[in-house]
Every structure is written in structure tokens, then in C-alpha cells.
Motif scaffolding. Sequence first.
Motif, mmCIF file in Angstrom:
data_model
loop_
_atom_site.group_PDB
_atom_site.id
_atom_site.type_symbol
_atom_site.label_atom_id
_atom_site.label_comp_id
_atom_site.label_asym_id
_atom_site.label_seq_id
_atom_site.Cartn_x
_atom_site.Cartn_y
_atom_site.Cartn_z
ATOM 1 N N MET A 43 39.772 52.732 52.190
ATOM 2 C CA MET A 43 40.105 52.022 50.954
ATOM 3 C C MET A 43 40.693 50.647 51.266
ATOM 4 O O MET A 43 40.374 49.670 50.578
ATOM 5 C CB MET A 43 41.069 52.851 50.112
ATOM 6 N N ASP A 44 41.551 50.561 52.276
ATOM 7 C CA ASP A 44 42.103 49.266 52.671
ATOM 8 C C ASP A 44 40.993 48.303 53.082
ATOM 9 O O ASP A 44 41.019 47.121 52.723
ATOM 10 C CB ASP A 44 43.098 49.428 53.830
ATOM 11 N N ASP A 45 40.023 48.818 53.828
ATOM 12 C CA ASP A 45 38.893 47.985 54.243
ATOM 13 C C ASP A 45 38.092 47.510 53.037
ATOM 14 O O ASP A 45 37.710 46.333 52.956
ATOM 15 C CB ASP A 45 37.984 48.746 55.209
ATOM 16 N N LEU A 49 37.591 43.618 51.760
ATOM 17 C CA LEU A 49 36.291 42.993 51.528
ATOM 18 C C LEU A 49 36.172 42.468 50.104
ATOM 19 O O LEU A 49 35.657 41.363 49.869
ATOM 20 C CB LEU A 49 35.162 43.990 51.810
ATOM 21 N N TYR A 50 36.657 43.244 49.144
ATOM 22 C CA TYR A 50 36.604 42.828 47.742
ATOM 23 C C TYR A 50 37.463 41.580 47.520
ATOM 24 O O TYR A 50 37.045 40.642 46.845
ATOM 25 C CB TYR A 50 37.058 43.977 46.843
ATOM 26 N N ARG A 51 38.648 41.573 48.111
ATOM 27 C CA ARG A 51 39.531 40.406 47.990
ATOM 28 C C ARG A 51 38.857 39.173 48.596
ATOM 29 O O ARG A 51 38.913 38.086 48.025
ATOM 30 C CB ARG A 51 40.867 40.684 48.682
ATOM 31 N N THR A 55 37.985 35.808 46.579
ATOM 32 C CA THR A 55 38.508 34.524 47.046
ATOM 33 C C THR A 55 37.372 33.527 47.224
ATOM 34 O O THR A 55 37.481 32.361 46.821
ATOM 35 C CB THR A 55 39.276 34.707 48.372
ATOM 36 N N SER A 56 36.278 33.978 47.809
ATOM 37 C CA SER A 56 35.115 33.108 48.001
ATOM 38 C C SER A 56 34.568 32.627 46.658
ATOM 39 O O SER A 56 34.262 31.441 46.481
ATOM 40 C CB SER A 56 34.049 33.868 48.784
ATOM 41 N N ARG A 57 34.451 33.539 45.718
ATOM 42 C CA ARG A 57 33.956 33.170 44.378
ATOM 43 C C ARG A 57 34.901 32.195 43.691
ATOM 44 O O ARG A 57 34.474 31.249 43.030
ATOM 45 C CB ARG A 57 33.773 34.410 43.510
#
Length: 86
Positions: A43-45, A49-51, A55-57
Motif C-alpha cells: 500500500m505504501d508503494d 506511485l499515486y502521489r 505531483t506530475s499532473r
Amino acid sequence: QGLADRIGGLLDDALQAGRGSIALAIEEMEDRNEAINVQITRMDDQISLYRDRLTSRFLAMEQQVSVLESMKSSLKAQFEAMTAKQ
């Protein structure tokens, strides 16, 4: 057998090193704890990845806003120059 002998036998069964019911319960809890830790790591991984994607978006959106603000300023200046000539 007396009551003390039966209680002693039950305690012996429960406390038997590596095979008693208490040792088995502890082993089961340790296994569950390990499985939960694996889930937490996954879940941390996924969260990381979602964060990163968000951030990129967000950075891409900020760049687009900057481009649009620049275009707005340019168009405003052109419009003001056209209306000043009239």
C-alpha cells in the motif's frame, strides 16, 4: 488423577516449546503480522506511485496555467494597442 494433575497436564500441553497451543498461537499471530506488514508495504508503494503521478499532473497543470497567463497578457496588450490607435 487429581485436579492438580489434570491442570498440570493442560499447562504442559499449552506450554510445550514449539508445539504447545500457546506457541502455535504466537506463531499464527507472527504470520498474520508478517502478512499485514507485506500489505502495508504494498500500500505504501501504491500510495507513493499515486502521489508521484498527482505531483506530475499538478506540475503539468501549473505549466499550462503559466502559458495561458502569458497568452492572456499578450492578447490583452495587443487588444489595448489596437483600441489605443482608434
